[in-house]
Design a protein around this motif. Structure first.
Motif, PDB file in Angstrom:
ATOM      1  N   GLY A 434       0.831  -1.201   0.000  1.00 15.65           N
ATOM      2  CA  GLY A 434       0.000   0.000   0.000  1.00 15.65           C
ATOM      3  C   GLY A 434       0.862   1.246   0.000  1.00 15.65           C
ATOM      4  O   GLY A 434       2.090   1.201  -0.171  1.00 15.65           O
ATOM      5  N   ASP A 435       0.240   2.392   0.156  1.00 10.52           N
ATOM      6  CA  ASP A 435       0.974   3.644   0.196  1.00 10.52           C
ATOM      7  C   ASP A 435       1.791   3.703   1.487  1.00 10.52           C
ATOM      8  O   ASP A 435       1.287   3.385   2.564  1.00 10.52           O
ATOM      9  CB  ASP A 435       0.015   4.837   0.148  1.00 10.52           C
ATOM     10  N   PRO A 436       3.058   4.101   1.387  1.00 15.47           N
ATOM     11  CA  PRO A 436       3.879   4.195   2.608  1.00 15.47           C
ATOM     12  C   PRO A 436       3.382   5.321   3.506  1.00 15.47           C
ATOM     13  O   PRO A 436       2.663   6.222   3.076  1.00 15.47           O
ATOM     14  CB  PRO A 436       5.284   4.495   2.060  1.00 15.47           C
ATOM     15  N   ALA A 437       3.791   5.283   4.763  1.00 10.63           N
ATOM     16  CA  ALA A 437       3.350   6.283   5.738  1.00 10.63           C
ATOM     17  C   ALA A 437       4.493   6.577   6.702  1.00 10.63           C
ATOM     18  O   ALA A 437       5.372   5.751   6.933  1.00 10.63           O
ATOM     19  CB  ALA A 437       2.125   5.787   6.512  1.00 10.63           C
ATOM     20  N   TYR A 438       4.475   7.780   7.231  1.00 13.94           N
ATOM     21  CA  TYR A 438       5.481   8.160   8.227  1.00 13.94           C
ATOM     22  C   TYR A 438       5.187   7.475   9.556  1.00 13.94           C
ATOM     23  O   TYR A 438       4.045   7.173   9.872  1.00 13.94           O
ATOM     24  CB  TYR A 438       5.488   9.671   8.431  1.00 13.94           C
ATOM     25  N   SER A 439       6.248   7.241  10.326  1.00  9.28           N
ATOM     26  CA  SER A 439       6.089   6.624  11.647  1.00  9.28           C
ATOM     27  C   SER A 439       7.164   7.147  12.577  1.00  9.28           C
ATOM     28  O   SER A 439       8.329   7.286  12.184  1.00  9.28           O
ATOM     29  CB  SER A 439       6.184   5.106  11.546  1.00  9.28           C
ATOM     30  N   GLU A 440       6.757   7.432  13.820  1.00  6.70           N
ATOM     31  CA  GLU A 440       7.709   7.896  14.823  1.00  6.70           C
ATOM     32  C   GLU A 440       8.457   6.741  15.475  1.00  6.70           C
ATOM     33  O   GLU A 440       9.466   6.962  16.142  1.00  6.70           O
ATOM     34  CB  GLU A 440       6.971   8.697  15.904  1.00  6.70           C
ATOM     35  N   THR A 441       7.965   5.519  15.310  1.00  3.97           N
ATOM     36  CA  THR A 441       8.529   4.391  16.050  1.00  3.97           C
ATOM     37  C   THR A 441       9.121   3.306  15.162  1.00  3.97           C
ATOM     38  O   THR A 441       9.916   2.498  15.633  1.00  3.97           O
ATOM     39  CB  THR A 441       7.453   3.755  16.950  1.00  3.97           C
ATOM     40  N   VAL A 442       8.732   3.243  13.899  1.00  6.15           N
ATOM     41  CA  VAL A 442       9.197   2.176  13.002  1.00  6.15           C
ATOM     42  C   VAL A 442      10.148   2.784  11.982  1.00  6.15           C
ATOM     43  O   VAL A 442       9.809   3.775  11.317  1.00  6.15           O
ATOM     44  CB  VAL A 442       8.011   1.494  12.281  1.00  6.15           C
ATOM     45  N   GLU A 443      11.336   2.180  11.845  1.00  3.63           N
ATOM     46  CA  GLU A 443      12.327   2.748  10.944  1.00  3.63           C
ATOM     47  C   GLU A 443      11.884   2.591   9.495  1.00  3.63           C
ATOM     48  O   GLU A 443      11.060   1.733   9.153  1.00  3.63           O
ATOM     49  CB  GLU A 443      13.677   2.079  11.169  1.00  3.63           C
ATOM     50  N   ALA A 444      12.445   3.428   8.648  1.00  5.94           N
ATOM     51  CA  ALA A 444      12.069   3.458   7.240  1.00  5.94           C
ATOM     52  C   ALA A 444      12.309   2.107   6.582  1.00  5.94           C
ATOM     53  O   ALA A 444      13.298   1.416   6.861  1.00  5.94           O
ATOM     54  CB  ALA A 444      12.864   4.544   6.516  1.00  5.94           C
ATOM     55  N   GLY A 445      11.369   1.698   5.702  1.00  9.79           N
ATOM     56  CA  GLY A 445      11.506   0.464   4.963  1.00  9.79           C
ATOM     57  C   GLY A 445      10.929  -0.756   5.651  1.00  9.79           C
ATOM     58  O   GLY A 445      10.898  -1.831   5.057  1.00  9.79           O
ATOM     59  N   ARG A 446      10.450  -0.602   6.875  1.00  9.35           N
ATOM     60  CA  ARG A 446       9.860  -1.732   7.588  1.00  9.35           C
ATOM     61  C   ARG A 446       8.357  -1.527   7.728  1.00  9.35           C
ATOM     62  O   ARG A 446       7.844  -0.418   7.602  1.00  9.35           O
ATOM     63  CB  ARG A 446      10.516  -1.901   8.959  1.00  9.35           C
ATOM     64  N   VAL A 447       7.652  -2.614   8.000  1.00  9.77           N
ATOM     65  CA  VAL A 447       6.189  -2.596   8.015  1.00  9.77           C
ATOM     66  C   VAL A 447       5.695  -1.849   9.249  1.00  9.77           C
ATOM     67  O   VAL A 447       6.063  -2.179  10.378  1.00  9.77           O
ATOM     68  CB  VAL A 447       5.628  -4.030   7.999  1.00  9.77           C
ATOM     69  N   VAL A 448       4.856  -0.826   9.018  1.00 10.00           N
ATOM     70  CA  VAL A 448       4.301  -0.046  10.113  1.00 10.00           C
ATOM     71  C   VAL A 448       2.875  -0.474  10.440  1.00 10.00           C
ATOM     72  O   VAL A 448       2.409  -0.330  11.561  1.00 10.00           O
ATOM     73  CB  VAL A 448       4.365   1.464   9.789  1.00 10.00           C
ATOM     74  N   SER A 449       2.160  -1.055   9.452  1.00  8.60           N
ATOM     75  CA  SER A 449       0.802  -1.531   9.702  1.00  8.60           C
ATOM     76  C   SER A 449       0.382  -2.457   8.570  1.00  8.60           C
ATOM     77  O   SER A 449       1.001  -2.478   7.494  1.00  8.60           O
ATOM     78  CB  SER A 449      -0.192  -0.369   9.812  1.00  8.60           C
ATOM     79  N   THR A 450      -0.662  -3.241   8.847  1.00  7.64           N
ATOM     80  CA  THR A 450      -1.247  -4.087   7.813  1.00  7.64           C
ATOM     81  C   THR A 450      -2.753  -3.919   7.843  1.00  7.64           C
ATOM     82  O   THR A 450      -3.328  -3.534   8.849  1.00  7.64           O
ATOM     83  CB  THR A 450      -0.907  -5.573   8.029  1.00  7.64           C
ATOM     84  N   ASP A 451      -3.375  -4.192   6.732  1.00  9.94           N
ATOM     85  CA  ASP A 451      -4.837  -4.175   6.633  1.00  9.94           C
ATOM     86  C   ASP A 451      -5.272  -5.482   5.993  1.00  9.94           C
ATOM     87  O   ASP A 451      -4.989  -5.711   4.822  1.00  9.94           O
ATOM     88  CB  ASP A 451      -5.304  -2.988   5.791  1.00  9.94           C
ATOM     89  N   PRO A 452      -5.903  -6.389   6.742  1.00 13.14           N
ATOM     90  CA  PRO A 452      -6.347  -6.317   8.131  1.00 13.14           C
ATOM     91  C   PRO A 452      -5.180  -6.276   9.129  1.00 13.14           C
ATOM     92  O   PRO A 452      -4.050  -6.594   8.797  1.00 13.14           O
ATOM     93  CB  PRO A 452      -7.155  -7.612   8.305  1.00 13.14           C
ATOM     94  N   ASP A 453      -5.511  -5.872  10.373  1.00 18.34           N
ATOM     95  CA  ASP A 453      -4.511  -5.800  11.432  1.00 18.34           C
ATOM     96  C   ASP A 453      -4.019  -7.207  11.793  1.00 18.34           C
ATOM     97  O   ASP A 453      -4.704  -8.200  11.545  1.00 18.34           O
ATOM     98  CB  ASP A 453      -5.114  -5.151  12.681  1.00 18.34           C
ATOM     99  N   PRO A 454      -2.829  -7.287  12.388  1.00 16.50           N
ATOM    100  CA  PRO A 454      -2.336  -8.600  12.840  1.00 16.50           C
ATOM    101  C   PRO A 454      -3.334  -9.284  13.777  1.00 16.50           C
ATOM    102  O   PRO A 454      -3.902  -8.654  14.662  1.00 16.50           O
ATOM    103  CB  PRO A 454      -1.042  -8.244  13.581  1.00 16.50           C
ATOM    104  N   GLY A 455      -3.561 -10.583  13.540  1.00 16.07           N
ATOM    105  CA  GLY A 455      -4.500 -11.351  14.352  1.00 16.07           C
ATOM    106  C   GLY A 455      -5.930 -11.307  13.846  1.00 16.07           C
ATOM    107  O   GLY A 455      -6.765 -12.083  14.313  1.00 16.07           O
ATOM    108  N   SER A 456      -6.213 -10.404  12.886  1.00 14.42           N
ATOM    109  CA  SER A 456      -7.572 -10.328  12.350  1.00 14.42           C
ATOM    110  C   SER A 456      -7.833 -11.502  11.426  1.00 14.42           C
ATOM    111  O   SER A 456      -6.913 -12.094  10.848  1.00 14.42           O
ATOM    112  CB  SER A 456      -7.770  -9.010  11.590  1.00 14.42           C
ATOM    113  N   LYS A 457      -9.134 -11.857  11.276  1.00  9.83           N
ATOM    114  CA  LYS A 457      -9.516 -12.964  10.409  1.00  9.83           C
ATOM    115  C   LYS A 457      -9.558 -12.491   8.959  1.00  9.83           C
ATOM    116  O   LYS A 457     -10.069 -11.413   8.657  1.00  9.83           O
ATOM    117  CB  LYS A 457     -10.894 -13.495  10.814  1.00  9.83           C
ATOM    118  N   VAL A 458      -9.018 -13.320   8.070  1.00 10.74           N
ATOM    119  CA  VAL A 458      -9.055 -13.031   6.644  1.00 10.74           C
ATOM    120  C   VAL A 458      -9.259 -14.361   5.921  1.00 10.74           C
ATOM    121  O   VAL A 458      -8.752 -15.398   6.329  1.00 10.74           O
ATOM    122  CB  VAL A 458      -7.753 -12.330   6.186  1.00 10.74           C
TER     123      VAL A 458
END
Length: 671
Positions: A434-458
């Motif tokens: 998906g489109d990248p996003a800024y993060s204060e806690t996750v360094e550049a190039g690493r996964v900051v979020s997923t859709d669905p969220d981790p643990g969600s049913k898909v």
């Protein structure tokens, strides 16, 4: 000073070509003389104005042209005045008057010179817990007064908290408040969400219903922002932010600022609980809890298990104790009522309908029949087996539709893109970037979020969108030197930075209105919207002229040169009182304030006007005296040594041909 949602400063002219505001200078209701605009919001603009009747300065909020024609908007605008006028509290902006001047609907309010809490957040957050709670105390006090009066603010946010120059804190803009009714709490605009999305309570997003606990939620978000310097939920669109308010808890502030006491996290969690039943009932209750936490902080308590447990929402405590393990993801397929429904037909099979009796036909001798009890026992066993089989089949089907065909989204947060894709593919899922996003806690190039969220049913084979981190969102301060103040503010806005304050300074080298420097300086890397202060030139410092009359003109011109001024001799005159070369007069006169580059003119003395003394030697004393007196000289005579008494001039002083002042005395020696 009131501002809109984005914290706009006092309105400035956009340059010489900017169109004048048509409201400026207008007289509303024959009473309010409108001055400069100081803020602009989505529904109205705020102007500084003079109340001619009471001779005081007020703030006048004027609905934007055209909105006054909408009865719904106009009625809400009028409700703002009536609702806010019911509040009399030192921390609430007072509403004085409301009117309609030929379609221009307006409010007259207390003017608060100063800044907003948004400016404080930009400059001072993250704050210490003690300071953040001290800021929130007057805000909650104002909201508590409103809640006691049966009013809900509905738009609590930093922009609506004004901080006067003398330190007073005032809550403004009860324009979205409405009286709480026991039989209806629908949205005041017929279902349209009112309020700023970053501070909306979940129930406002879902149903538009609001009570005092919606204000409590917003106040909790403001407290989170004071403690961390960031908003709890971010998104590219307002809908994404609203979705997070409904589906995601506000994170503990300590995840952004480690070291915060657990009871501070618990206070924020209680105020921002998604279930409003778990929040404090109103602002007065939250204020009491704030006092408890402030007392613990003042005592230096680092950990208070009882206070933390008391503040933590009950449901969160239960979830912490009873939460299923990571492998327990399958829901229970049936509850007791579903089970009863499933087994009801089975009980019907075990009780067949009776048939009419008929004569038994003759039959041959048979083996000894089994006892009736045994036959019934076997039939019951068969039916029990059938029921169990049906139950197992139903459970398997339910498991399949409710859980079996789903896969839990693996946790890939913090992984590189390739590692995350391998993990998802191994789980039978289709990764998508998906489109990248800024993060204060996750360094550049690493996964900051997923859709669905981790643990969600898909669904098996379903798509999981990966959002990669761009790293911390930071922007460099642009070069602002030599720009006009307006150009510098535009450059800051374009560069995703905020405008702080302007300090004016005299400069002999930089023209008035031009930026001399910025703080932080150009090239400094800052968070988005971080404030940048400007130092703007006022031009050369004015010079107060000294008095040079009667003093040397050359000294005067040298002094002017040192001050960046020009001195010139405009005229020279004879003077019996002022020595030659000294200043007779100056223009501008002494004490006048002039600016660098200005010219000062002098009238300089040539000294007294001199007259040539004629030679009268050899003349008779009478003729010599007459000649000299006709020229304005005074004459005195005396006998020369060895005088013969002839009465002729032997010598004179001053001598013939000398230049002397008119009226000088000529001494004659007679022989």
């Amino acid at each position: 000073m009131q501002r809109d949602e984005h914290g706009d400063r006092r309105a400035r002219a956009g340059g010489a070509d900017a169109a004048p505001d048509p409201m400026t200078g207008r007289l509303l209701d024959g009473r309010y003389r409108i001055g400069s605009r100081i803020a602009r919001g989505g529904m109205a603009s705020v102007y500084e104005a003079t109340d001619l009747r009471l001779d005081r300065t007020v703030a006048v909020k004027v609905m934007h042209p055209g909105l006054g024609d909408d009865n719904e908007f106009a009625e809400r605008f009028v409700r703002e005045a009536r609702a806010a006028a019911r509040l009399s509290h030192p921390n609430v902006v007072a509403v004085y008057d409301q009117g309609d001047d030929e379609g221009t609907v307006f409010l007259a309010m207390e003017l608060i010179p100063g800044h907003t809490l948004r400016d404080v957040i930009r400059k001072e957050s993250p704050m210490s817990p003690a300071k953040a709670l001290a800021v929130m105390e007057p805000v909650l006090s104002a909201l508590a007064a409103a809640h006691r009066a049966g009013l809900v603010h509905r738009d609590v946010k930093p922009e609506n908290v004004l901080i006067a120059d003398d330190g007073r804190v005032k809550v403004a803009d009860f324009g979205l408040a409405k009286a709480v009714s026991t039989d209806t709490q629908h949205t005041a605009t017929g279902g349209v969400l009112i309020g700023t999305v970053s501070y909306l309570a979940p129930e406002l997003v879902i149903s538009g219903r609001a009570d005092a606990r919606a204000d409590v939620y917003a106040a909790g978000v403001v407290l989170f922002e004071l403690l961390t310097g960031t908003k709890p939920h971010e998104g590219e669109t307002p809908i994404q932010v609203a979705y997070k308010h409904v589906h995601e808890d506000v994170p503990p502030p300590s995840t952004f600022e480690p070291g915060l006491p657990a009871y501070v996290d618990a206070l924020v969690a209680r105020a921002t609980a998604r279930d409003r039943e778990l929040r404090p009932a109103d602002a007065a209750v939250l204020l009491h809890q704030v006092h408890r936490v402030s007392h613990a902080l003042a005592e230096g308590v680092l950990d208070d298990a009882d206070l933390t447990a008391d503040l933590t929402p009950l449901r969160m405590q239960v979830e912490a104790v009873e939460a299923p393990g990571p492998d327990d993801t399958a829901p229970e397929p049936f509850d007791s009522r579903e089970f009863a429904t499933l087994t009801a037909p089975i009980r019907t099979v075990s009780e067949p309908a009776p048939t009419p009796p008929r004569p038994a036909p003759p039959r041959p001798p048979a083996p000894k029949a089994e006892p009736p009890g045994r036959r019934r026992s076997r039939k019951g066993l068969v039916l029990l087996i059938v029921a169990l089989l049906l139950l197992v089949a139903g459970g398997a089907g339910a498991w399949w539709f409710l859980d079996g065909r789903y896969t839990s989204t693996p946790g890939v947060l913090g992984m590189t893109q390739k590692a995350a894709e391998r993990e998802l593919e191994a789980a039978g899922l289709d990764p998508k970037a998906g489109d990248p996003a800024y993060s204060e806690t996750v360094e550049a190039g690493r996964v900051v979020s997923t859709d669905p969220d981790p643990g969600s049913k898909v669904l098996d084979g379903g798509t999981v969108t990966i959002t990669l981190s761009l790293g911390k969102e930071r922007y460099d301060v642009p070069v602002l030197k030599d720009l006009t103040e307006d150009e510098a503010q535009d450059a800051l806005t374009t560069g995703h930075l905020g405008f702080g304050t302007t300090t004016e300074k005299w400069s002999d080298t930089v023209a008035a209105g031009i930026v001399i420097s910025s703080s932080p300086k150009a090239g400094t890397t800052l968070r988005p919207d971080a404030p940048v202060d400007l130092v703007v030139s006022k031009g050369p410092k004015p010079v107060k002229l000294q008095d040079w009359v009667g003093k040397d003109a050359d000294d005067a011109k040298e002094w002017l040169k040192d001050k960046g001024l020009k001195g010139k001799v405009s005229k020279e005159e004879y003077s019996d009182d002022v020595d030659e070369g000294d200043v007779i007069s100056m223009d501008p006169p002494a004490g006048t304030t002039v600016h660098r580059g200005d010219t000062v003119s002098f009238v300089v003395s040539k000294g007294p006007e001199l007259v040539e003394v004629p030679s009268v030697r050899g003349q008779g004393v009478a003729a010599a005296t007459e000649t000299l007196e006709n020229l304005g000289f005074n004459v005195e005579t005396h006998d020369a040594p060895g005088s013969l008494g002839l009465g002729f001039v032997f010598s004179q002083s001053p001598g013939g041909g000398e230049m002397v002042r008119p009226g000088s005395t000529i001494s004659l020696s007679l022989i």
